[in-house]
Design an enzyme around this catalytic site. Structure first.
Site, PDB file in Angstrom:
ATOM      1  N   ASP A  39     -13.659  22.791  39.718  1.00 30.64           N
ATOM      2  CA  ASP A  39     -14.708  21.773  39.547  1.00 30.64           C
ATOM      3  C   ASP A  39     -15.910  22.355  38.815  1.00 30.64           C
ATOM      4  O   ASP A  39     -16.533  21.694  37.985  1.00 30.64           O
ATOM      5  CB  ASP A  39     -15.159  21.231  40.903  1.00 30.64           C
ATOM      6  CG  ASP A  39     -14.104  20.354  41.545  1.00 30.64           C
ATOM      7  OD1 ASP A  39     -13.082  20.066  40.886  1.00 30.64           O
ATOM      8  OD2 ASP A  39     -14.292  19.964  42.713  1.00 30.64           O
ATOM      9  N   THR A  93      -1.719  20.457  54.059  1.00 33.95           N
ATOM     10  CA  THR A  93      -0.876  21.551  54.583  1.00 33.95           C
ATOM     11  C   THR A  93      -1.355  22.910  54.072  1.00 33.95           C
ATOM     12  O   THR A  93      -0.960  23.949  54.584  1.00 33.95           O
ATOM     13  CB  THR A  93       0.586  21.367  54.126  1.00 33.95           C
ATOM     14  OG1 THR A  93       0.616  21.488  52.692  1.00 33.95           O
ATOM     15  CG2 THR A  93       1.125  20.010  54.519  1.00 33.95           C
ATOM     16  N   ARG A 136      -3.075  23.210  45.487  1.00 29.03           N
ATOM     17  CA  ARG A 136      -3.017  23.352  46.927  1.00 29.03           C
ATOM     18  C   ARG A 136      -2.966  21.977  47.561  1.00 29.03           C
ATOM     19  O   ARG A 136      -3.797  21.125  47.235  1.00 29.03           O
ATOM     20  CB  ARG A 136      -4.283  24.103  47.360  1.00 29.03           C
ATOM     21  CG  ARG A 136      -4.293  24.536  48.783  1.00 29.03           C
ATOM     22  CD  ARG A 136      -5.410  25.508  49.042  1.00 29.03           C
ATOM     23  NE  ARG A 136      -6.745  24.921  48.839  1.00 29.03           N
ATOM     24  CZ  ARG A 136      -7.846  25.416  49.385  1.00 29.03           C
ATOM     25  NH1 ARG A 136      -7.783  26.473  50.127  1.00 29.03           N
ATOM     26  NH2 ARG A 136      -9.015  24.857  49.157  1.00 29.03           N
ATOM     27  N   ASP A 173     -15.799  25.231  44.499  1.00 29.79           N
ATOM     28  CA  ASP A 173     -14.499  24.962  43.874  1.00 29.79           C
ATOM     29  C   ASP A 173     -14.557  25.424  42.420  1.00 29.79           C
ATOM     30  O   ASP A 173     -15.270  24.833  41.596  1.00 29.79           O
ATOM     31  CB  ASP A 173     -14.189  23.464  43.957  1.00 29.79           C
ATOM     32  CG  ASP A 173     -12.780  23.169  43.479  1.00 29.79           C
ATOM     33  OD1 ASP A 173     -12.450  23.544  42.328  1.00 29.79           O
ATOM     34  OD2 ASP A 173     -12.002  22.592  44.245  1.00 29.79           O
TER      35      ASP A 173
HETATM   36  N1  URA Z   1     -10.468  27.533  45.666  1.00 33.50           N
HETATM   37  C1  URA Z   1     -11.719  27.463  45.148  1.00 33.50           C
HETATM   38  O1  URA Z   1     -11.904  27.022  44.023  1.00 33.50           O
HETATM   39  N2  URA Z   1     -12.747  27.904  45.908  1.00 33.50           N
HETATM   40  C2  URA Z   1     -12.585  28.413  47.145  1.00 33.50           C
HETATM   41  O2  URA Z   1     -13.572  28.816  47.770  1.00 33.50           O
HETATM   42  C3  URA Z   1     -11.270  28.464  47.674  1.00 33.50           C
HETATM   43  C4  URA Z   1     -10.235  28.019  46.915  1.00 33.50           C
END
Ligand code: URA
Length: 211
Positions: free
Chosen positions: A205, A107, A103, A202
Site C-alpha cells: 500500500d 488463515t 496472504r 503495509d
Molecule cells: N506485510 C506488510 O506489508 N507489512 C507488515 O507489517 C506485515 C506484512
C-alpha cells in the site's frame, strides 16, 4: 539459514524515513530503491564468478565475471516489485522471474496467483525479493517453489523481518538448501494482525496505494 542484518548508518537513515507514516508514496518508492541497492551489495557477496581474461590499455590480465548460469531475481508480487530495480542495478545480467503470492487475511496462508519462472532452477542462484518477512508464510511457500524446481541456493532480501517469521523460515528450510536472509533490520514482534511492530505498515500500500 544465515541471517545478515545490514549495519550501516545510511541503511538506518533511509529505513527511518520509510517507517515514518508521513512519508509520501513517491519518496517511499525512491527510498526502497536506494535501500535495496545497499542490501543488494550484501546479498550478492557470494554470487558465483568465473575467471575472465581481458586486455587493459596497458597489459593483459585476468579478472572475473558473473558465472553461467546467471543468477535469477524473483520479486514476490506485488510489494517485491518495488525492490526489483534496486536489485537489478547491481545485477544487470540476472534473469528476472515473477511469483505472485498473497496472504489470505483470515488463515494467513500464502496463495499463489501468478508464476513466471523457469521449470528448471538447478544450479541457479536465486534472489527472492519481499519487503516484509512477517509470519514467514509467503517466503516459506516461495522457497519451497524454488527448491521444487531444483534451486539449492536462495538469498532472500527483505527490508524488515520479525523474529517470529525468521524462526518459521529457519524451521521450514532446515538443511534442505543454503538459504540466506539479508535485511535492513529485525523488528520487535508481530501484532495481532500479523503486522511487523514497529514496522512500516503495509509495504504494498505504501509503495502503490490501496488498490
Ligand atoms: N506485510 C506488510 O506489508 N507489512 C507488515 O507489517 C506485515 C506484512
Amino acid at each position: 539459514m544465515r541471517l545478515h542484518v545490514a549495519d550501516h548508518p545510511l541503511v538506518a537513515h533511509k529505513l527511518t524515513v520509510l517507517r515514518d507514516a508521513s512519508t509520501s508514496s513517491p519518496t517511499f518508492r525512491q527510498l526502497v530503491d536506494e535501500l535495496v541497492t545497499l542490501l543488494a551489495y550484501e546479498a550478492t557477496r557470494d554470487v558465483r564468478v568465473e575467471p575472465a581474461d581481458i586486455v587493459t590499455p596497458v597489459a593483459p590480465t585476468t579478472g572475473v565475471r558473473i558465472a553461467d548460469p546467471s543468477p535469477i531475481v524473483v520479486p514476490i508480487l506485488r510489494a517485491g516489485l518495488g525492490m526489483l530495480d534496486g536489485m537489478t542495478r547491481l545485477l544487470p545480467t540476472a534473469e528476472v522471474g515473477f511469483l505472485g503470492l498473497r496472504r489470505d487475511e483470515e488463515t494467513l496462508e500464502a496463495i499463489t496467483y501468478a508464476n513466471r519462472l523457469p521449470d528448471d532452477l538447478s544450479g541457479r542462484q536465486v534472489f527472492l525479493l519481499d519487503p516484509m518477512l512477517a509470519t514467514g508464510g509467503t517466503l516459506v511457500a516461495s522457497i519451497d517453489y524454488m527448491l521444487d524446481r531444483g534451486a539449492r541456493e536462495v538469498t532472500v532480501v527483505c527490508l524488515l523481518a520479525a523474529p517470529e517469521g525468521l524462526a518459521t523460515l529457519e524451521a521450514a528450510v532446515g538443511d534442505r538448501a543454503e538459504v540466506s536472509v539479508v535485511v535492513a533490520a529485525v523488528d520487535e514482534r508481530l501484532n495481532e494482525k500479523a503486522y511487523i511492530v514497529p514496522g512500516l505498515g503495509d509495504a504494498g500500500d505504501r509503495l502503490y496505494g490501496i488498490v
